[in-house]
Design a protein around this motif. Structure first.
Motif, PDB file in Angstrom:
ATOM      1  N   LEU A   1      70.050  81.137  18.676  1.00  0.00           N
ATOM      2  CA  LEU A   1      70.990  80.484  17.925  1.00  0.00           C
ATOM      3  C   LEU A   1      71.544  80.986  16.748  1.00  0.00           C
ATOM      4  CD1 LEU A   1      69.446  76.747  18.398  1.00  0.00           C
ATOM      5  CD2 LEU A   1      71.458  77.630  19.637  1.00  0.00           C
ATOM      6  N   MET A   2      70.737  81.571  15.900  1.00  0.00           N
ATOM      7  CA  MET A   2      71.187  82.114  14.899  1.00  0.00           C
ATOM      8  C   MET A   2      71.925  83.492  15.259  1.00  0.00           C
ATOM      9  SD  MET A   2      70.640  80.994  11.666  1.00  0.00           S
ATOM     10  CE  MET A   2      70.035  82.025  10.288  1.00  0.00           C
ATOM     11  N   SER A   3      71.373  84.018  16.354  1.00  0.00           N
ATOM     12  CA  SER A   3      72.099  85.446  16.742  1.00  0.00           C
ATOM     13  C   SER A   3      73.636  85.081  17.131  1.00  0.00           C
ATOM     14  CB  SER A   3      71.151  85.827  17.466  1.00  0.00           C
ATOM     15  OG  SER A   3      71.521  87.343  18.184  1.00  0.00           O
ATOM     16  N   VAL A   4      73.635  84.197  17.860  1.00  0.00           N
ATOM     17  CA  VAL A   4      75.070  83.935  18.330  1.00  0.00           C
ATOM     18  C   VAL A   4      76.002  83.200  17.469  1.00  0.00           C
ATOM     19  CG1 VAL A   4      76.392  82.847  20.412  1.00  0.00           C
ATOM     20  CG2 VAL A   4      74.091  83.951  20.920  1.00  0.00           C
ATOM     21  N   ILE A   5      75.416  81.718  17.017  1.00  0.00           N
ATOM     22  CA  ILE A   5      76.356  80.783  16.413  1.00  0.00           C
ATOM     23  C   ILE A   5      76.527  81.399  15.044  1.00  0.00           C
ATOM     24  CG2 ILE A   5      76.690  78.495  15.748  1.00  0.00           C
ATOM     25  CD1 ILE A   5      76.459  78.778  18.626  1.00  0.00           C
ATOM     26  N   ARG A   6      75.503  81.990  14.313  1.00  0.00           N
ATOM     27  CA  ARG A   6      75.846  82.534  13.058  1.00  0.00           C
ATOM     28  C   ARG A   6      76.149  84.045  12.951  1.00  0.00           C
ATOM     29  NH1 ARG A   6      72.589  82.891   7.055  1.00  0.00           N
ATOM     30  NH2 ARG A   6      73.028  85.110   6.874  1.00  0.00           N
ATOM     31  N   ASP A   7      75.292  84.907  13.613  1.00  0.00           N
ATOM     32  CA  ASP A   7      75.448  86.311  13.511  1.00  0.00           C
ATOM     33  C   ASP A   7      77.004  86.681  14.104  1.00  0.00           C
ATOM     34  OD1 ASP A   7      74.416  88.393  12.023  1.00  0.00           O
ATOM     35  OD2 ASP A   7      73.548  89.293  13.866  1.00  0.00           O
ATOM     36  N   GLU A   8      76.925  86.288  15.517  1.00  0.00           N
ATOM     37  CA  GLU A   8      78.203  86.732  16.226  1.00  0.00           C
ATOM     38  C   GLU A   8      79.470  85.983  15.774  1.00  0.00           C
ATOM     39  OE1 GLU A   8      77.430  86.679  20.325  1.00  0.00           O
ATOM     40  OE2 GLU A   8      75.651  87.904  20.114  1.00  0.00           O
ATOM     41  N   MET A   9      79.208  84.552  15.818  1.00  0.00           N
ATOM     42  CA  MET A   9      80.506  83.715  15.795  1.00  0.00           C
ATOM     43  C   MET A   9      80.765  83.533  14.341  1.00  0.00           C
ATOM     44  SD  MET A   9      79.710  81.406  18.954  1.00  0.00           S
ATOM     45  CE  MET A   9      81.413  80.818  19.373  1.00  0.00           C
ATOM     46  N   GLY A  10      79.934  83.594  13.348  1.00  0.00           N
ATOM     47  CA  GLY A  10      80.136  83.260  11.779  1.00  0.00           C
ATOM     48  C   GLY A  10      80.364  81.608  11.526  1.00  0.00           C
TER      49      GLY A  10
ATOM     50  N   ILE B   1      78.352  98.305   6.705  1.00  0.00           N
ATOM     51  CA  ILE B   1      79.547  97.526   6.088  1.00  0.00           C
ATOM     52  C   ILE B   1      80.931  97.505   6.645  1.00  0.00           C
ATOM     53  CG2 ILE B   1      80.401  96.971   3.771  1.00  0.00           C
ATOM     54  CD1 ILE B   1      78.340  98.480   2.274  1.00  0.00           C
ATOM     55  N   SER B   2      80.920  97.141   8.061  1.00  0.00           N
ATOM     56  CA  SER B   2      82.198  97.210   8.718  1.00  0.00           C
ATOM     57  C   SER B   2      82.960  96.146   8.510  1.00  0.00           C
ATOM     58  CB  SER B   2      81.686  97.288  10.243  1.00  0.00           C
ATOM     59  OG  SER B   2      81.417  96.016  10.742  1.00  0.00           O
ATOM     60  N   ALA B   3      84.329  96.222   8.832  1.00  0.00           N
ATOM     61  CA  ALA B   3      85.361  95.137   8.706  1.00  0.00           C
ATOM     62  C   ALA B   3      84.992  93.966   9.607  1.00  0.00           C
ATOM     63  CB  ALA B   3      86.662  95.597   9.032  1.00  0.00           C
ATOM     64  N   GLU B   4      84.342  94.353  10.749  1.00  0.00           N
ATOM     65  CA  GLU B   4      84.193  93.159  11.919  1.00  0.00           C
ATOM     66  C   GLU B   4      83.076  92.450  11.308  1.00  0.00           C
ATOM     67  OE1 GLU B   4      82.571  92.879  16.346  1.00  0.00           O
ATOM     68  OE2 GLU B   4      82.973  95.003  15.526  1.00  0.00           O
ATOM     69  N   ASP B   5      81.973  92.873  10.744  1.00  0.00           N
ATOM     70  CA  ASP B   5      80.944  92.287  10.273  1.00  0.00           C
ATOM     71  C   ASP B   5      81.106  91.477   8.895  1.00  0.00           C
ATOM     72  OD1 ASP B   5      79.186  93.334  11.947  1.00  0.00           O
ATOM     73  OD2 ASP B   5      78.290  94.948  10.951  1.00  0.00           O
ATOM     74  N   LEU B   6      82.254  92.035   8.131  1.00  0.00           N
ATOM     75  CA  LEU B   6      82.578  91.407   6.803  1.00  0.00           C
ATOM     76  C   LEU B   6      83.016  89.963   7.489  1.00  0.00           C
ATOM     77  CD1 LEU B   6      83.800  92.641   3.720  1.00  0.00           C
ATOM     78  CD2 LEU B   6      85.265  91.029   4.990  1.00  0.00           C
ATOM     79  N   GLU B   7      84.140  90.127   8.497  1.00  0.00           N
ATOM     80  CA  GLU B   7      84.991  88.668   8.608  1.00  0.00           C
ATOM     81  C   GLU B   7      83.911  88.020   9.332  1.00  0.00           C
ATOM     82  OE1 GLU B   7      87.571  88.127   7.529  1.00  0.00           O
ATOM     83  OE2 GLU B   7      88.080  89.960   6.925  1.00  0.00           O
ATOM     84  N   SER B   8      82.898  88.138  10.222  1.00  0.00           N
ATOM     85  CA  SER B   8      81.825  87.060  10.749  1.00  0.00           C
ATOM     86  C   SER B   8      81.294  86.592   9.669  1.00  0.00           C
ATOM     87  CB  SER B   8      81.379  87.531  11.959  1.00  0.00           C
ATOM     88  OG  SER B   8      80.234  88.468  11.479  1.00  0.00           O
ATOM     89  N   GLU B   9      80.899  87.398   8.619  1.00  0.00           N
ATOM     90  CA  GLU B   9      79.869  86.971   7.691  1.00  0.00           C
ATOM     91  C   GLU B   9      80.631  86.054   6.440  1.00  0.00           C
ATOM     92  OE1 GLU B   9      76.859  87.503   8.664  1.00  0.00           O
ATOM     93  OE2 GLU B   9      76.036  86.455   6.801  1.00  0.00           O
ATOM     94  N   ARG B  10      81.819  86.375   6.425  1.00  0.00           N
ATOM     95  CA  ARG B  10      82.628  85.601   5.260  1.00  0.00           C
ATOM     96  C   ARG B  10      82.600  84.178   5.696  1.00  0.00           C
ATOM     97  NH1 ARG B  10      86.948  87.978   2.639  1.00  0.00           N
ATOM     98  NH2 ARG B  10      87.715  89.412   4.259  1.00  0.00           N
ATOM     99  N   THR B  11      82.656  83.818   6.935  1.00  0.00           N
ATOM    100  CA  THR B  11      82.695  82.234   7.183  1.00  0.00           C
ATOM    101  C   THR B  11      81.359  81.639   7.231  1.00  0.00           C
ATOM    102  OG1 THR B  11      82.797  83.045   9.629  1.00  0.00           O
ATOM    103  CG2 THR B  11      84.829  81.981   8.694  1.00  0.00           C
ATOM    104  N   VAL B  12      80.357  82.601   7.288  1.00  0.00           N
ATOM    105  CA  VAL B  12      78.924  82.062   7.029  1.00  0.00           C
ATOM    106  C   VAL B  12      78.773  81.738   5.562  1.00  0.00           C
ATOM    107  CG1 VAL B  12      76.561  82.871   7.051  1.00  0.00           C
ATOM    108  CG2 VAL B  12      77.910  83.502   9.046  1.00  0.00           C
ATOM    109  N   ILE B  13      79.457  82.778   4.627  1.00  0.00           N
ATOM    110  CA  ILE B  13      79.007  82.583   3.250  1.00  0.00           C
ATOM    111  C   ILE B  13      79.693  81.543   2.800  1.00  0.00           C
ATOM    112  CG2 ILE B  13      79.374  83.870   0.914  1.00  0.00           C
ATOM    113  CD1 ILE B  13      78.582  86.305   2.481  1.00  0.00           C
ATOM    114  N   LEU B  14      81.058  81.226   3.400  1.00  0.00           N
ATOM    115  CA  LEU B  14      81.882  80.102   3.177  1.00  0.00           C
ATOM    116  C   LEU B  14      80.880  78.829   3.296  1.00  0.00           C
ATOM    117  CD1 LEU B  14      85.302  81.324   3.699  1.00  0.00           C
ATOM    118  CD2 LEU B  14      84.546  80.884   1.584  1.00  0.00           C
TER     119      LEU B  14
END
Lengths: 430, 441
Positions: A286-295, B140-153
């Motif tokens: 779940l963390m891997s897909v819903i957080r890590d991949e999909m954000g 520090i890739s652009a793709e990783d940054l974008e998916s992590e941005r919403t996590v941090i928001l």
């Protein structure tokens, strides 16, 4: 007695003694000066009658004075030693825990017994405790996580189950009707040495600790009243509960259903590992897909919740979602759970989580408080100390077939109950 | 190998790559000669586990407008991997470490960022390898940054759900107008929304170097072997090509009381009263620590007796921040039902005035010291608890603040407490915040 080292099995290192009515589990470790205390006993409140609230009040009042000393004198006896002692309710049980310096252990155990057996239950202190509990209930109304979890519990359990959490409004109404005499009567009838166990871990003199426990708690009689409680879930038809909490951009979502499983059942470990593969830690699916991949979320997990040796609990998936992502987040979570249940775990996943669980077991016991909690929990489940030595081997022996069989048999995302709390998106959007 | 002597006069074998600097309270300090990496060792064989921690001396204190939250954002991206440890290879940092039962995470605060692993002792080499690899190898890739941005928001939104947290940040923001303690560590929402890989890469390339980091190893390990592992993994990294930038902004003297309110739907209010306080290493901070304990730790503390025991509050806390730069001494009180902000604020003010006028009693001072002494002993229970405290001392500017803390506290006198109360708890340098719950939907 020589100081134990970690190389010998727990069965040899832990000293289990009967100190009268109190079972003592003692473990000396290499830590200097510190001893952790953790213990519990069963009180069996009448959940169906809302008596758990009376229990909460009794627990709040344990450190507010005894028949021998007022609240400040008893606090002074602890604080002047830097000792910490807390009490809390945990389902059928009252739990006590603390940390003390080695030289103060005997005195602190004596205070613990005094607080448990001879609380004052002063009328003025009762009013303060009631106001404190009311404030805590009111603050919980603005906490989206606790509101979502409580709403889910109400979809899964009946009022008589220890895991049922009433709406705070209902508790507030009931709280107003409770009197100090109710608390006194509850203590007189329910508090006592029912399955009383105390775990002590650290830099301690085992003989001296046993002598104090025997003297102070050894003659404590059993509580005379044991209300019955529901042992199984009592679910509504699958549906959802929405708890609007204004001004909260983050929405907490919980989904789950009852599980006809207890801790001692053979199905427990395979199910525990299956759940861990799905949502037990950062590297779980779940963390891997819903957080890590999909954000989509900061936090998502799944757990076997509220399962004990005495009653069954439920399976729960929890996710936190910003308001604009609620619909997408729920859909993606359910889809991922369904994919897992239909496809099952892989050999590689099981192998990874088996070493995770056995390694974590070792890491969790790196502190006296961690060890004391583990010893107590093990005893509460009715397991012998040797189970702690066998546990890693039992985890390693679980097969993929057993995990996937348990997952298929017990996990049913199509039966999910859903609860959420926060500023909810428009009706129909979720 | 070289032979050094520790405090107890015992000889130790130390690889030539290191200089032994000093030892204190059982902790030994070494310097990796090739790149200036500071290494702290605390062998404690109480359990077969070890904590490995890297503390970077960079936090939200080092951020400027437009890049607030960068330290924290970068901390998230540090888990997205390197060329060696990444998702495509099935070797994410969490996968590899959690597989062996490690407790692994990272935290960011005002003065520092730390990455840690608490794991069975036989896996220490793995933790060292991963932390060395990501010190200079983060993608520090652009793709990783974008998916992590919403996590941090989402993390930001979770924080916004909590009125007490908003009050705490609002008070710091009002109290500091120039110094970067002004902004919350998670950053302003608009900065999180707009930060780019260029900004984060620049931040990484400026601060993530061995000469801006401290490695701590605590628990059950062999000293010489651990140092050899550190040398093998971190020794290949050069020191920073440019000097690490310093923060020169000082907060101007506050010359008047500041007041603010946070309004949000909710049930019960709270009050925070804060005063400017000295930097962590200032001896006055010790007396303020003692004062904070005497004020609000335990049922015999002044504020518990004056407020909670009298039904004015449900909880009351006091704390003296110990940061690298001057911070805040504060009291945070959660109101009981039917009580007003004004009466609680007044009661706190009277309690503080009492300290300024009469000081503490001998018994109060002794009790506070006992509580701090016990807390210190408890903090030695397990390698992770030690690492957490040591981390803050490193961030404050001197790891020995951890090992000498009890001696410093022992030296605090009644007169010291009264003097610091009078010197610091003054209206001119006070900031007051009220959380006022609203009932509107």
């Amino acid at each position: 007695m020589s100081i134990d080292t970690e190389t010998r099995p727990f069965a040899e290192r832990v000293e289990e003694r009967r100190a009268g009515a109190c079972r003592m589990l003692a473990l000396r470790t290499l830590v200097r000066d510190v001893v952790a205390i953790r213990g519990s006993f069963k009180v069996y409140p009448d959940f169906a009658a809302g008596q758990d609230l009376v229990q909460d009040l009794a627990v709040l009042l344990l450190d507010k004075g005894t028949r021998r000393r007022d609240r400040f004198a008893i606090a002074e006896a602890l604080e002047s030693r830097g000792a910490q002692l807390q009490f809390f309710s945990d389902g059928l049980r009252v739990v006590f825990s603390g940390r003390v310096l080695r030289d103060d252990l005997s005195e602190v155990l004596a205070i613990l017994a005094e607080e448990l057996i001879e609380p004052l239950f002063d009328a003025g202190e009762f009013e303060k405790a009631r106001a404190q509990l009311a404030a805590s209930l009111r603050r919980s109304m603005e906490n989206t996580a606790s509101q979502a979890s409580a709403a889910l519990s109400r979809r899964i359990y009946g009022r008589a189950h220890p895991n049922y959490q009433p709406p705070p409004e209902e508790d507030l109404e009931r709280l107003a009707t409770i009197t100090v005499d109710d608390v006194r009567a509850f203590h007189a009838k329910h508090f006592g040495a029912n399955d009383l166990t105390t775990a002590l871990v650290g830099d301690l003199d085992v003989e001296a600790a046993e002598a104090v426990l025997r003297e102070r708690l050894g003659a404590w009689t059993q509580g005379t009243e044991q209300a019955s409680y529901a042992e199984h879930a009592e679910e509504e038809a699958p549906g959802r509960s929405l708890v609007p909490v204004p001004d909260k951009q983050n929405v907490d979502v919980r989904m789950g259903h009852g599980l006809p499983v207890r801790r001692q059942d053979a199905a427990y470990l395979p199910l525990f590992l299956g759940n861990f593969i799905l949502g037990g830690n950062f590297s779980a699916r779940l963390m891997s897909v819903i957080r890590d991949e999909m954000g989509l979320t900061y936090g998502i997990n799944s757990s076997l919740y509220g399962i004990s040796a005495d009653y069954e609990g439920h399976w729960q998936v929890g996710v936190t979602l910003s308001r604009e992502n609620v619909q997408r987040g729920i859909e993606a979570t359910v889809a991922e759970v369904q994919r897992f249940v239909e496809g099952g775990a892989t050999e590689a996943e099981l192998a990874e989580k088996q070493t995770t669980v056995t390694g974590k077991f070792k890491v969790d016991m790196a502190t006296t408080t961690g060890l004391a909690a583990t010893l107590l929990r093990n005893a509460e489940r009715g397991f012998d100390v040797g189970y702690l030595d066998r546990f890693p081997d039992e985890v390693s022996a679980v097969t993929l077939e057993a995990v996937n069989e348990a997952v298929r048999r017990y996990f049913h995302p199509d039966r999910f109950q859903l609860a959420m709390a926060g500023m909810l998106p428009d009706e129909g959007a979720v | 190998m070289q032979v050094i002597e520790n405090e107890a006069g015992l000889s130790r074998d130390v690889p030539e790559a290191f200089t032994f600097v000093e030892s204190s309270g059982g902790i030994e300090e070494y310097l990796l000669k090739s790149n200036g990496l500071q290494v702290l060792l605390l062998p404690e064989a109480a359990a077969p586990v070890v904590t490995f921690m890297v503390t970077y001396r960079v936090g939200s204190r080092n951020e400027s407008v437009g890049l607030t939250g960068a330290t924290h954002f970068l901390e998230h991206l540090m888990f997205k991997g390197t060329e060696r440890f990444n998702k495509e290879k099935g070797t994410t940092i969490f996968n590899v470490l959690q597989r062996v039962g490690a407790q692994v995470n990272a935290t960011t605060w005002l003065d520092r960022t730390n990455y840690y692993e608490l794991l069975p002792k036989e896996h220490l080499a793995l933790a060292i390898e991963i932390e060395a690899d990501r010190m200079r190898g983060a993608r520090i890739s652009a793709e990783d940054l974008e998916s992590e941005r919403t996590v941090i928001l989402n993390e930001f939104d979770r924080g916004e759900n909590e009125p007490m947290r908003k009050l705490y940040h609002a008070v710091w923001t009002a109290a500091f107008v120039a110094h970067p303690y002004h902004h919350p560590t998670i950053g302003w929402r608009s900065d999180i929304e707009h930060v780019t890989t260029v900004g984060l890469r620049h931040f990484y390339d400026t601060f993530y170097w061995p000469n801006n980091a401290t490695v701590s190893i605590i628990g059950d390990f062999d000293r010489a072997e651990a140092l050899r592992l550190v040398e093998a993994q971190f020794g290949k990294i050069p020191s920073s090509p440019e000097p690490i930038p310093t923060v020169y902004t000082e907060e101007p003297e506050q010359r008047g009381e500041r007041w603010l309110a946070v309004r949000q739907a909710g049930q019960l209010g709270s009050v925070m009263i804060a005063y400017k306080s000295p930097a962590a290493l200032d001896p006055d901070a010790d007396a303020l620590d003692v004062l904070a304990v005497a004020l609000a730790t335990g049922k015999n503390s002044r504020l518990y007796r004056r407020l909670t025991d009298q039904g004015l509050t449900t909880h009351v806390f006091a704390s003296a921040s110990r940061f690298r730069d001057p911070g805040l001494f504060y009291v945070l009180a959660m109101l009981a039902p039917e009580r007003t902000h004004e009466e609680v604020e007044r009661a706190i003010g009277e309690a503080l005035e009492g300290i300024k006028e009469e000081g503490l009693s001998e018994a109060e001072l002794a009790r506070a010291k006992s509580q701090l002494k016990a807390e210190e002993a408890f903090s030695r229970d397990g390698p992770f608890a030690v690492a957490s405290r040591l981390n803050e001392a490193i961030a404050a500017g001197d790891w020995k603040l951890y090992t000498t803390y009890l001696d410093r506290i022992d030296r605090v006198t009644l007169e010291d407490v009264r003097r610091v109360a009078s010197a610091y708890l003054v209206d001119e340098r006070k900031t007051v915040g009220h959380y006022i719950p609203t009932r509107d939907d």
